[in-house]
Write a protein that holds these residues in place. Structure first.
Motif, PDB file in Angstrom:
ATOM      1  N   PHE A 210       0.834  -1.197   0.000  1.00  0.00           N
ATOM      2  CA  PHE A 210       0.000   0.000   0.000  1.00  0.00           C
ATOM      3  C   PHE A 210       0.870   1.248   0.000  1.00  0.00           C
ATOM      4  O   PHE A 210       1.847   1.347   0.751  1.00  0.00           O
ATOM      5  CB  PHE A 210      -0.898  -0.005   1.229  1.00  0.00           C
ATOM      6  CG  PHE A 210      -1.615   1.289   1.483  1.00  0.00           C
ATOM      7  CD1 PHE A 210      -1.122   2.196   2.406  1.00  0.00           C
ATOM      8  CD2 PHE A 210      -2.762   1.596   0.778  1.00  0.00           C
ATOM      9  CE1 PHE A 210      -1.777   3.384   2.646  1.00  0.00           C
ATOM     10  CE2 PHE A 210      -3.421   2.795   1.014  1.00  0.00           C
ATOM     11  CZ  PHE A 210      -2.933   3.692   1.952  1.00  0.00           C
ATOM     12  N   LEU A 211       0.501   2.217  -0.831  1.00  0.00           N
ATOM     13  CA  LEU A 211       1.249   3.476  -0.877  1.00  0.00           C
ATOM     14  C   LEU A 211       0.450   4.622  -0.271  1.00  0.00           C
ATOM     15  O   LEU A 211       0.890   5.289   0.660  1.00  0.00           O
ATOM     16  CB  LEU A 211       1.626   3.823  -2.319  1.00  0.00           C
ATOM     17  CG  LEU A 211       2.543   2.835  -3.036  1.00  0.00           C
ATOM     18  CD1 LEU A 211       2.801   3.289  -4.466  1.00  0.00           C
ATOM     19  CD2 LEU A 211       3.862   2.662  -2.285  1.00  0.00           C
ATOM     20  N   ILE A 212      -0.753   4.866  -0.818  1.00  0.00           N
ATOM     21  CA  ILE A 212      -1.539   6.027  -0.402  1.00  0.00           C
ATOM     22  C   ILE A 212      -2.972   5.828  -0.856  1.00  0.00           C
ATOM     23  O   ILE A 212      -3.226   5.115  -1.830  1.00  0.00           O
ATOM     24  CB  ILE A 212      -0.947   7.321  -1.010  1.00  0.00           C
ATOM     25  CG1 ILE A 212      -1.624   8.585  -0.464  1.00  0.00           C
ATOM     26  CG2 ILE A 212      -1.010   7.287  -2.533  1.00  0.00           C
ATOM     27  CD1 ILE A 212      -0.926   9.882  -0.895  1.00  0.00           C
ATOM     28  N   TYR A 213      -3.920   6.434  -0.142  1.00  0.00           N
ATOM     29  CA  TYR A 213      -5.277   6.443  -0.668  1.00  0.00           C
ATOM     30  C   TYR A 213      -5.891   7.829  -0.536  1.00  0.00           C
ATOM     31  O   TYR A 213      -5.490   8.628   0.310  1.00  0.00           O
ATOM     32  CB  TYR A 213      -6.154   5.362  -0.029  1.00  0.00           C
ATOM     33  CG  TYR A 213      -6.886   5.724   1.249  1.00  0.00           C
ATOM     34  CD1 TYR A 213      -6.349   5.392   2.477  1.00  0.00           C
ATOM     35  CD2 TYR A 213      -8.141   6.324   1.211  1.00  0.00           C
ATOM     36  CE1 TYR A 213      -7.019   5.682   3.645  1.00  0.00           C
ATOM     37  CE2 TYR A 213      -8.822   6.619   2.378  1.00  0.00           C
ATOM     38  CZ  TYR A 213      -8.259   6.285   3.607  1.00  0.00           C
ATOM     39  OH  TYR A 213      -8.933   6.575   4.767  1.00  0.00           O
ATOM     40  N   PHE A 214      -6.836   8.089  -1.402  1.00  0.00           N
ATOM     41  CA  PHE A 214      -7.564   9.353  -1.438  1.00  0.00           C
ATOM     42  C   PHE A 214      -9.041   9.098  -1.181  1.00  0.00           C
ATOM     43  O   PHE A 214      -9.629   8.148  -1.695  1.00  0.00           O
ATOM     44  CB  PHE A 214      -7.427  10.023  -2.821  1.00  0.00           C
ATOM     45  CG  PHE A 214      -6.056  10.547  -3.112  1.00  0.00           C
ATOM     46  CD1 PHE A 214      -5.100   9.741  -3.703  1.00  0.00           C
ATOM     47  CD2 PHE A 214      -5.731  11.859  -2.799  1.00  0.00           C
ATOM     48  CE1 PHE A 214      -3.828  10.231  -3.978  1.00  0.00           C
ATOM     49  CE2 PHE A 214      -4.460  12.355  -3.072  1.00  0.00           C
ATOM     50  CZ  PHE A 214      -3.512  11.536  -3.659  1.00  0.00           C
ATOM     51  N   GLN A 215      -9.621   9.974  -0.390  1.00  0.00           N
ATOM     52  CA  GLN A 215     -11.067  10.049  -0.265  1.00  0.00           C
ATOM     53  C   GLN A 215     -11.413  11.425  -0.831  1.00  0.00           C
ATOM     54  O   GLN A 215     -11.112  12.452  -0.211  1.00  0.00           O
ATOM     55  CB  GLN A 215     -11.508   9.896   1.184  1.00  0.00           C
ATOM     56  CG  GLN A 215     -13.001  10.064   1.390  1.00  0.00           C
ATOM     57  CD  GLN A 215     -13.820   9.096   0.577  1.00  0.00           C
ATOM     58  OE1 GLN A 215     -13.496   7.908   0.439  1.00  0.00           O
ATOM     59  NE2 GLN A 215     -14.908   9.586   0.003  1.00  0.00           N
TER      60      GLN A 215
END
Lengths: 114, 113
Positions: free
Chosen positions: A45-50
Motif C-alpha cells: 500500500f502506498l496512499i489512498y484518497f477520499q
C-alpha cells in the motif's frame, strides 16, 4: 462502463529522472488507492484518497514519492529522482467509498528504472 | 507489514480437483477479501466475507472465515486450467487508518489440464 485505466502501461526511465504515473478511476468512485508490487511479491500500500484529500500517506516509501488527486477524479503518482529499487508494477484501484469493500483495479504501470 | 499471509505459497493440482488456499491475519478486521491476478497485472475481486459471517459461496468459490483463529480459506471446486493465477487475500481493518486493504504475498495456483 469503463474500468480503471492507467497510463502509461510501461515506462522505462533512467536513474535520477522523475516520472509521473496516471490513474483514471471509475466514474463516481470517491476512493482511490495506489499500490506497488515488486516481482513475485504482494501488494504494498502506498496512499489512498477520499475525494481529493489523502487521509493515509503512511505507505509512501520516501519523500521522493508524492501523489495528488484533482476534481475527485484523476490521480497522479510522481516519483522524483528515480532509483533502481523503484522498479515495480504500480497499481491503482478505486471504490465507491472507503467504507465499501470491493476495490476495482487498473491494469497497472510497469516501471523499469535503468 | 503484511497483515494477511497465505498458505501454501504455491499449489499445483490436476484439472477437476479442488484447490484450497488459506490465509491468516493478525489484527481484528471488518472484512476479508480474495482477489485473483493474472500475469502480474490488475487484480480482480472474487469474494468478500464480513467479520460476522462464517461462510460464503459464489459459483465454484467457497470462502470461510474463523475470526477466533484469525484465518480464512478459499476453496475452488472442480478446478479448470483457466483458474491458473495468483490469489491474494486482503483484510480491511475496522476504523480510520485501518480502513485500507492490506494484502498478503499471494498463492500461485497452477491447474494442469
Amino acid at each position: 462502463g469503463a474500468g480503471v485505466s492507467q497510463s502509461p502501461s510501461n515506462k522505462v526511465t533512467e536513474k535520477g529522472k522523475d516520472v509521473e504515473l496516471r490513474c483514471d478511476p471509475i466514474s463516481g468512485h470517491t476512493a482511490l488507492y495506489w499500490y506497488r508490487q515488486s516481482l513475485g511479491q504482494g501488494l504494498e500500500f502506498l496512499i489512498y484518497f477520499q475525494g481529493n484529500s489523502a487521509p493515509d500517506k503512511s505507505g509512501l516509501p520516501s519523500d521522493r514519492f508524492s501523489a495528488e488527486r484533482t476534481g475527485g477524479s484523476v490521480s497522479t503518482l510522481t516519483i522524483q529522482r528515480t532509483q533502481q529499487e523503484d522498479s515495480a508494477v504500480y497499481l491503482c484501484a478505486s471504490s465507491l467509498g472507503t467504507d465499501v469493500g470491493e476495490q476495482y483495479f487498473g491494469p497497472g504501470t510497469r516501471l523499469t528504472v535503468t | 507489514s503484511q497483515q494477511g499471509e497465505e498458505d501454501p505459497q504455491a499449489l499445483s493440482i490436476q484439472e477437476g480437483e479442488n484447490a484450497t488456499m488459506n490465509c491468516s491475519y493478525k489484527t481484528s478486521i471488518n472484512n476479508l477479501q480474495w482477489y485473483r491476478q493474472n500475469s502480474g497485472r490488475g487484480l480482480v475481486h472474487l469474494i468478500l466475507i464480513r467479520s460476522n459471517e462464517r461462510e460464503k459461496h459464489s459459483g465454484r468459490l467457497r470462502v470461510t472465515l474463523d475470526t477466533s483463529k484469525k484465518s480464512s480459506s478459499l476453496l475452488i471446486t472442480a478446478s479448470r486450467a483457466a483458474d491458473t493465477a495468483s490469489y491474494f487475500c486482503a483484510t480491511r481493518g475496522n476504523t480510520g487508518a485501518n480502513s485500507k486493504l492490506t494484502f498478503g504475498k499471494g498463492i500461485t495456483l497452477s491447474v494442469r489440464p
